[in-house]
Design a protein around this motif. Sequence first.
Motif, PDB file in Angstrom:
ATOM      1  N   MET A   5       0.872  -1.152   0.000  1.00 51.44           N
ATOM      2  CA  MET A   5       0.000   0.000   0.000  1.00 51.44           C
ATOM      3  C   MET A   5       0.917   1.211   0.000  1.00 51.44           C
ATOM      4  SD  MET A   5      -1.799  -2.467   1.863  1.00 51.44           S
ATOM      5  CE  MET A   5      -2.095  -2.126   3.543  1.00 51.44           C
ATOM      6  N   SER A   6       1.040   1.921  -1.117  1.00 46.68           N
ATOM      7  CA  SER A   6       2.102   2.905  -1.258  1.00 46.68           C
ATOM      8  C   SER A   6       1.622   4.209  -1.851  1.00 46.68           C
ATOM      9  CB  SER A   6       3.203   2.313  -2.126  1.00 46.68           C
ATOM     10  OG  SER A   6       3.601   3.193  -3.109  1.00 46.68           O
ATOM     11  N   ILE A   7       2.420   5.254  -1.660  1.00 46.47           N
ATOM     12  CA  ILE A   7       2.091   6.534  -2.265  1.00 46.47           C
ATOM     13  C   ILE A   7       2.969   6.788  -3.455  1.00 46.47           C
ATOM     14  CG2 ILE A   7       3.585   7.667  -0.670  1.00 46.47           C
ATOM     15  CD1 ILE A   7       2.027  10.168  -1.071  1.00 46.47           C
ATOM     16  N   TRP A   8       2.364   7.065  -4.576  1.00 48.38           N
ATOM     17  CA  TRP A   8       3.169   7.204  -5.785  1.00 48.38           C
ATOM     18  C   TRP A   8       3.821   8.566  -5.874  1.00 48.38           C
ATOM     19  CZ3 TRP A   8       1.836  10.793  -9.536  1.00 48.38           C
ATOM     20  CH2 TRP A   8       0.570  11.350  -9.422  1.00 48.38           C
ATOM     21  N   ILE A   9       3.263   9.593  -5.214  1.00 50.50           N
ATOM     22  CA  ILE A   9       3.868  10.922  -5.280  1.00 50.50           C
ATOM     23  C   ILE A   9       5.296  10.874  -4.759  1.00 50.50           C
ATOM     24  CG2 ILE A   9       3.814  13.204  -4.226  1.00 50.50           C
ATOM     25  CD1 ILE A   9       0.901  13.319  -4.636  1.00 50.50           C
ATOM     26  N   GLY A  10       5.554  10.009  -3.808  1.00 52.10           N
ATOM     27  CA  GLY A  10       6.898   9.896  -3.267  1.00 52.10           C
ATOM     28  C   GLY A  10       7.691   8.783  -3.900  1.00 52.10           C
ATOM     29  N   ALA A  11       7.219   8.259  -5.035  1.00 48.30           N
ATOM     30  CA  ALA A  11       7.902   7.128  -5.653  1.00 48.30           C
ATOM     31  C   ALA A  11       8.000   7.285  -7.159  1.00 48.30           C
ATOM     32  CB  ALA A  11       7.166   5.830  -5.296  1.00 48.30           C
ATOM     33  N   ILE A  12       8.205   8.502  -7.610  1.00 48.70           N
ATOM     34  CA  ILE A  12       8.318   8.778  -9.038  1.00 48.70           C
ATOM     35  C   ILE A  12       9.777   8.627  -9.470  1.00 48.70           C
ATOM     36  CG2 ILE A  12       7.969  10.540 -10.814  1.00 48.70           C
ATOM     37  CD1 ILE A  12       5.796  11.729  -9.028  1.00 48.70           C
ATOM     38  N   ARG A  13       9.976   8.123 -10.667  1.00 49.96           N
ATOM     39  CA  ARG A  13      11.337   7.941 -11.172  1.00 49.96           C
ATOM     40  C   ARG A  13      11.996   9.300 -11.429  1.00 49.96           C
ATOM     41  NH1 ARG A  13       9.920   3.631 -16.003  1.00 49.96           N
ATOM     42  NH2 ARG A  13       9.172   1.914 -14.677  1.00 49.96           N
ATOM     43  N   LEU A  14      13.225   9.431 -10.991  1.00 51.84           N
ATOM     44  CA  LEU A  14      13.983  10.649 -11.281  1.00 51.84           C
ATOM     45  C   LEU A  14      14.116  10.845 -12.793  1.00 51.84           C
ATOM     46  CD1 LEU A  14      16.823  10.430  -8.620  1.00 51.84           C
ATOM     47  CD2 LEU A  14      15.087  12.224  -8.763  1.00 51.84           C
ATOM     48  N   GLU A  15      14.281   9.754 -13.521  1.00 57.25           N
ATOM     49  CA  GLU A  15      14.423   9.842 -14.970  1.00 57.25           C
ATOM     50  C   GLU A  15      13.173  10.431 -15.620  1.00 57.25           C
ATOM     51  OE1 GLU A  15      17.156   6.877 -13.299  1.00 57.25           O
ATOM     52  OE2 GLU A  15      14.984   7.191 -13.131  1.00 57.25           O
ATOM     53  N   THR A  16      12.003  10.065 -15.091  1.00 62.97           N
ATOM     54  CA  THR A  16      10.757  10.599 -15.634  1.00 62.97           C
ATOM     55  C   THR A  16      10.629  12.087 -15.343  1.00 62.97           C
ATOM     56  OG1 THR A  16       9.635   8.462 -15.445  1.00 62.97           O
ATOM     57  CG2 THR A  16       8.239  10.421 -15.532  1.00 62.97           C
ATOM     58  N   ILE A  17      10.982  12.492 -14.129  1.00 56.17           N
ATOM     59  CA  ILE A  17      10.937  13.909 -13.778  1.00 56.17           C
ATOM     60  C   ILE A  17      11.842  14.716 -14.703  1.00 56.17           C
ATOM     61  CG2 ILE A  17      11.413  15.605 -11.963  1.00 56.17           C
ATOM     62  CD1 ILE A  17      10.905  13.322  -9.930  1.00 56.17           C
ATOM     63  N   ALA A  18      13.069  14.242 -14.899  1.00 59.71           N
ATOM     64  CA  ALA A  18      14.027  14.955 -15.745  1.00 59.71           C
ATOM     65  C   ALA A  18      13.536  15.033 -17.188  1.00 59.71           C
ATOM     66  CB  ALA A  18      15.394  14.266 -15.688  1.00 59.71           C
TER      67      ALA A  18
END
Length: 439
Positions: free
Chosen positions: A79-92
């Motif tokens: 049971m997890s929160i995705w806002i805190g688990a986004i790929r750095l590569e995707t953000i960049a």
Amino acid sequence: MKRFLNGTELDFNKPRPSDPRQLLQDGRVLPATPSWLDSQNPSLTHTSIVLFFSSPICGTTIMRLFSFPSTASSRWSSMSIWIGAIRLETIAELARRKGHKEVLTSVEDLRKSIVMDHPESLSKFIHRFGLYLPVIAGDKEAIRRVAYELVQDKAREGVVYLEVRYSPQLLATADVEPKSWGLPRGDLDPNGVVEAVSKGLREGAAEFSVITRSILCCMRHRPAWSPEVLRLCVRHGGVLDIEHENVPTNETSSLEQPMVVGMDLAGDESLVTVAGSGHIQAFQEARRMGIHRTVHAGEAGPASVVREAVTKLKAERIGHGYHLLEDLELYHLLLQQQIHFEMCPWSSYITGAYVGDFNKHPLIRFLADGASVSLNTDDPLILGSTLETDYCLARRHMSCTDENFIAMNMAAASASFLPRAEKDALMESLRNAYGLTST
């Protein structure tokens, strides 16, 4: 076999220090590999099931089931929160494509600015979200993508059940006031955010065989948003009938699995210790309708925040809860009521929620007193941590045994917000995996 971290050999025969910083080398946590944990304790097997609970916009909380005999690949339930688990590569990538001036476009620069490697405060922890969410908020396709990628990433880790938490308003640019992150008005409203997340989760679940559900978060500093969060819970998740099964509402397609299974209250407890009337009314109505409820309380705030969570907000689960020990009368009452506590040792250290040696961490007292408690991580992106970080801390400094891990994860499964039939099936699969007798 010798093992190294950043070029330094790890000596597993050294005495285990009570200061978690001594687990680090050059400011980095030990790598999250099952083989590293196995080297610590040969009794740990290669099959495990993990459950994640999470901090609503502040993190991913994780529970892991350890040690049952099997040669199968790892299986976790989360049971997890995705806002805190986004790929750095995707953000960049998104920042480069959009020409976003406020968000760094280098993965390494993002890592240096976002990841916390020493204790600070909950406020500074939450501040990190503003360093990358602006490239995602208001972008329906980006939101769908990160939800899908989260399921993919967790599937690679062996996760079989995932609860995702997020605030619809924090990702919306229309029909929400005030808008977040200084973004201009757009056309994505909170309902559209839930649709995008649900679409990404469904696609990921179908492709990677991971059961997914989500929890919608209210924010402590925005009580005016909570009534809409409740409406979205009903619209996208249905309510519970007298048998505690999710049933679609008039606004939920009977052909689709309801995705939303509960609501949460998150935010900076150190700044807002009393819930506004909008929160209280929404959570009390949620209880009347049978919508599941969890609240972050007793993390940076005092025990009184936990009292409010269970008495006024009608919480079934408490995120963190460390400062509950300041009120032993309330503590023992909640033990009797079997309120579930989602504890995150590494997060508690980095955010300053717990100041002290890990061999005196509140988790130890909760376990000794038979509390319903689980072991979790909180926002792996910002914390620079993994599931193994928290399990190694618990093993090394809190003397947690395989039996403790099994008990915590059975408690986690029991406290999940799955509909009754699905929860029963999950519990039975865990009993079989652990060789436990059904009750």
